[in-house]
Each structure stands twice: as C-alpha cells, then as structure tokens.
Write an enzyme that holds these catalytic residues in place. Structure first.
Site, PDB file in Angstrom:
ATOM      1  N   GLY A   8       2.001   6.428   0.460  1.00 27.83           N
ATOM      2  CA  GLY A   8       2.480   5.869  -0.798  1.00 27.83           C
ATOM      3  C   GLY A   8       2.034   6.644  -2.015  1.00 27.83           C
ATOM      4  O   GLY A   8       1.628   6.064  -3.028  1.00 27.83           O
ATOM      5  N   SER A  10       4.009   8.646  -3.773  1.00 27.53           N
ATOM      6  CA  SER A  10       5.182   9.091  -4.528  1.00 27.53           C
ATOM      7  C   SER A  10       5.181   8.563  -5.953  1.00 27.53           C
ATOM      8  O   SER A  10       5.925   9.055  -6.802  1.00 27.53           O
ATOM      9  CB  SER A  10       6.466   8.645  -3.813  1.00 27.53           C
ATOM     10  OG  SER A  10       6.512   7.220  -3.705  1.00 27.53           O
ATOM     11  N   GLY A  12       2.784   5.692  -8.949  1.00 28.85           N
ATOM     12  CA  GLY A  12       1.670   4.797  -9.223  1.00 28.85           C
ATOM     13  C   GLY A  12       0.307   5.389  -8.949  1.00 28.85           C
ATOM     14  O   GLY A  12       0.059   6.583  -9.163  1.00 28.85           O
ATOM     15  N   ASP A  47       7.917   5.934   6.877  1.00 28.20           N
ATOM     16  CA  ASP A  47       7.842   4.492   6.640  1.00 28.20           C
ATOM     17  C   ASP A  47       6.591   4.006   7.356  1.00 28.20           C
ATOM     18  O   ASP A  47       6.524   4.041   8.586  1.00 28.20           O
ATOM     19  CB  ASP A  47       9.091   3.800   7.203  1.00 28.20           C
ATOM     20  CG  ASP A  47       9.095   2.291   6.988  1.00 28.20           C
ATOM     21  OD1 ASP A  47       8.033   1.721   6.639  1.00 28.20           O
ATOM     22  OD2 ASP A  47      10.157   1.666   7.164  1.00 28.20           O
ATOM     23  N   SER A 124      -6.773  -2.491  -1.394  1.00 26.13           N
ATOM     24  CA  SER A 124      -6.640  -3.937  -1.304  1.00 26.13           C
ATOM     25  C   SER A 124      -6.488  -4.486  -2.719  1.00 26.13           C
ATOM     26  O   SER A 124      -6.084  -3.758  -3.637  1.00 26.13           O
ATOM     27  CB  SER A 124      -7.846  -4.539  -0.577  1.00 26.13           C
ATOM     28  OG  SER A 124      -7.678  -5.937  -0.401  1.00 26.13           O
ATOM     29  N   TYR A 138       1.277 -12.021  -0.341  1.00 27.85           N
ATOM     30  CA  TYR A 138       0.612 -10.801  -0.796  1.00 27.85           C
ATOM     31  C   TYR A 138      -0.902 -10.977  -0.697  1.00 27.85           C
ATOM     32  O   TYR A 138      -1.611 -10.108  -0.179  1.00 27.85           O
ATOM     33  CB  TYR A 138       1.019 -10.480  -2.241  1.00 27.85           C
ATOM     34  CG  TYR A 138       0.328  -9.260  -2.794  1.00 27.85           C
ATOM     35  CD1 TYR A 138       0.751  -7.984  -2.442  1.00 27.85           C
ATOM     36  CD2 TYR A 138      -0.752  -9.380  -3.664  1.00 27.85           C
ATOM     37  CE1 TYR A 138       0.114  -6.856  -2.935  1.00 27.85           C
ATOM     38  CE2 TYR A 138      -1.392  -8.256  -4.173  1.00 27.85           C
ATOM     39  CZ  TYR A 138      -0.958  -7.001  -3.797  1.00 27.85           C
ATOM     40  OH  TYR A 138      -1.594  -5.888  -4.281  1.00 27.85           O
ATOM     41  N   SER A 139      -1.403 -12.106  -1.188  1.00 31.71           N
ATOM     42  CA  SER A 139      -2.841 -12.383  -1.111  1.00 31.71           C
ATOM     43  C   SER A 139      -3.318 -12.370   0.338  1.00 31.71           C
ATOM     44  O   SER A 139      -4.363 -11.786   0.654  1.00 31.71           O
ATOM     45  CB  SER A 139      -3.157 -13.744  -1.746  1.00 31.71           C
ATOM     46  OG  SER A 139      -3.052 -13.703  -3.145  1.00 31.71           O
ATOM     47  N   ALA A 140      -2.558 -13.002   1.215  1.00 38.01           N
ATOM     48  CA  ALA A 140      -2.945 -13.077   2.624  1.00 38.01           C
ATOM     49  C   ALA A 140      -2.953 -11.700   3.272  1.00 38.01           C
ATOM     50  O   ALA A 140      -3.848 -11.362   4.055  1.00 38.01           O
ATOM     51  CB  ALA A 140      -1.999 -14.010   3.377  1.00 38.01           C
ATOM     52  N   LYS A 142      -3.423  -8.787   1.786  1.00 36.34           N
ATOM     53  CA  LYS A 142      -4.527  -7.982   1.260  1.00 36.34           C
ATOM     54  C   LYS A 142      -5.876  -8.494   1.755  1.00 36.34           C
ATOM     55  O   LYS A 142      -6.810  -7.698   1.972  1.00 36.34           O
ATOM     56  CB  LYS A 142      -4.482  -7.969  -0.266  1.00 36.34           C
ATOM     57  CG  LYS A 142      -3.334  -7.154  -0.831  1.00 36.34           C
ATOM     58  CD  LYS A 142      -3.391  -5.694  -0.360  1.00 36.34           C
ATOM     59  CE  LYS A 142      -2.338  -4.839  -1.027  1.00 36.34           C
ATOM     60  NZ  LYS A 142      -2.401  -3.426  -0.565  1.00 36.34           N
ATOM     61  N   THR A 173       1.583  -0.362 -13.357  1.00 32.53           N
ATOM     62  CA  THR A 173       2.299   0.588 -12.500  1.00 32.53           C
ATOM     63  C   THR A 173       3.722   0.087 -12.294  1.00 32.53           C
ATOM     64  O   THR A 173       4.114  -0.962 -12.804  1.00 32.53           O
ATOM     65  CB  THR A 173       1.627   0.727 -11.116  1.00 32.53           C
ATOM     66  OG1 THR A 173       1.789  -0.499 -10.396  1.00 32.53           O
ATOM     67  CG2 THR A 173       0.145   1.042 -11.234  1.00 32.53           C
TER      68      THR A 173
END
Length: 262
Positions: A8, A10, A12, A47, A124, A138-140, A142, A173
């Site tokens: 990742g 590419s 940010g 991917d 994370s 998302y929280s779970a 991370k 970002t």
C-alpha cells in the site's frame, strides 16, 4: 543496500514511507493494486488479500534482492455503517484486506526476514483500542492486527526478527475519501450514523499530516530494538493511558459521546 517492502505504498502514509527510504538509499518495493509515482520505487501489482499474489511478489523480490530487511504491512481501507445493517460480505472484505492482508504479507515475508534477522511493522489504529461506533468492523480488524503482531513478536524473537504494530490516530490522507460508507438504517438511528461518520471524517481531515506520521513510523523502524506496539501522537498516547486506568464502561461511554453527538 537495504531492501524495504511496503504494501500500500501508492499513496498516503505508505507513499511517504517509500519516499523516506528511497532518500535513505534503500531499495524500495511497493506491493499495491496501483503503482507509486515516486521515482526509485519498484512497483509490483499486488492485491494483499490474494495470498498467492503476495507469495509471488515476495518470490520476485527474493530473486532480485540480496535480502529483505524491513517490511511494512500497511495496506488497508475502512468501511462505516451500523453493525446490524452491514452486509456480511462487506464485513468479510474489511477483514480480507485489513487483517488477512497483513497475515499474507507476514507469512510470505518471514522466510526472508529470518535470513536477514529483519523487522516487520504493521499499520494499526487507535481505533483498535477504542471501538468507534458505526466503524466497528474497521476497529475490530485493526484490533486483530495489533494482537497478531504482538503474538508474532514473541514467536519470532528466537530468530532475531522483530515485529510490532503502530497505532495511528486521525491523519489527513486519501483514506477518508476511500472509505466505503453505508447509511442504511440511518432513519431508524435518527440520523446518528451520518452524524457520527461526519464527526469522524472531520477529525481525519484536521488530523496530523501524513508526512509527519510517516516520519515518526520511519523513526520507529530505525530503532535498534522495538516494543511490540507504539501509539503515534502525544494526545493518543494520553488517551490510551486513560484507557488503562479508567473503567472500561466509562471509556466506552466517552467514546460514544465523542462520536455520537446529539
């Protein structure tokens, strides 16, 4: 010349990390579905949720490099919406990228890191500590990444391989624009879903710069020894400290008050 692999990279924070290590004279690989535009970064279309694609990427890196010294499992994205109205397929996709994507990178990188006695760092989030309403998956995901890396740190210590996670707070970002949002059930929740996501996105857009956050992560990566996890940002360090000393119910209510304004 040290070899650095970033998933990742590419855009940010990942792209900023790539630029830092290119300037340091490292050989830098970007594993991403889209290429990084920075000169000096070697792009391998990958991917991270595809285990075979990740394996093939590291096989290519092994054939082109003397060693792999540092790996950043950074790729990820977010979804938002009420738990009861989130499609199971969307929740699974969140974990496929954010958790299993990290796992795929870890598994493919470990044989090379054992040889170099290298280091792997996963991105994370402070959301791993504070379960954000309407961003629960998302929280779970991370939280799972943080636990995975802490366990990995113990498992790999015997090989001289170090592993850690970096828990990031709000950062400005393209992550905000890339979030997959669902407002399903917003009428039932009296508009709380859209209000909560708006608060979250405002905080992100007013958060720390990606350059500053990447510089802090790079500084951690260059340490002689690392702890199993780091919270990036003084205010977030304070919040996570409060989480340790206050009752869990109190902390959860405070999080709810922040992200669910009346």
């Amino acid at each position: 010349m040290k070899t650095v692999v970033i998933s990742g990279a590419s855009r940010g924070i990942g792209l900023c990390l790539a630029e830092i290590f290119v300037k340091d004279g490292c050989k830098v690989y970007n594993l991403s579905r889209t290429p990084a535009s920075t000169e000096g970064v070697i792009n391998i279309k990958t991917d991270v949720s595809d285990e075979e694609a990740v394996k093939a990427a590291f096989e290519q890196i092994k054939s082109e490099s003397e060693s792999v010294d540092l790996v950043f499992a950074n790729a990820g994205y977010g979804i938002s919406g009420a738990i009861e109205f989130t499609d199971t397929a969307d929740a699974k996709r969140q974990f496929d990228v954010n958790f299993f994507g990290v796992l795929n990178v870890v598994k493919a990188a470990m044989p090379l890191l054992r040889e170099s006695r290298g280091r792997i760092i996963a991105t994370s989030s402070v959301a791993a500590v504070f379960p954000i309403p309407f961003q629960s998956f998302y929280s779970a995901s991370k939280s799972s990444v943080t636990m995975l890396m802490s366990a990995l740190a113990n498992e790999t210590r015997r090989f001289g391989v170090s592993a850690c996670s970096v828990l990031l707070g709000d950062t400005e970002t393209g992550f905000t624009d890339a979030r997959v949002k669902s407002s399903a059930g917003d009428d039932i929740y009296s508009g709380a879903i859209s209000k909560s996501v708006a608060v979250m996105e405002r905080d992100e857009q007013n958060g720390a710069s990606k350059e500053k956050v990447a510089a802090k992560i790079a500084k951690i990566a260059k340490k002689r020894r690392v702890k199993n996890k780091y919270v990036v940002g003084l205010s977030y360090k304070l919040l996570t400290f409060l989480d340790k000393i206050l009752p869990a119910g109190v902390v959860n209510r405070l999080v709810g008050m922040i992200y669910m304004p009346k």
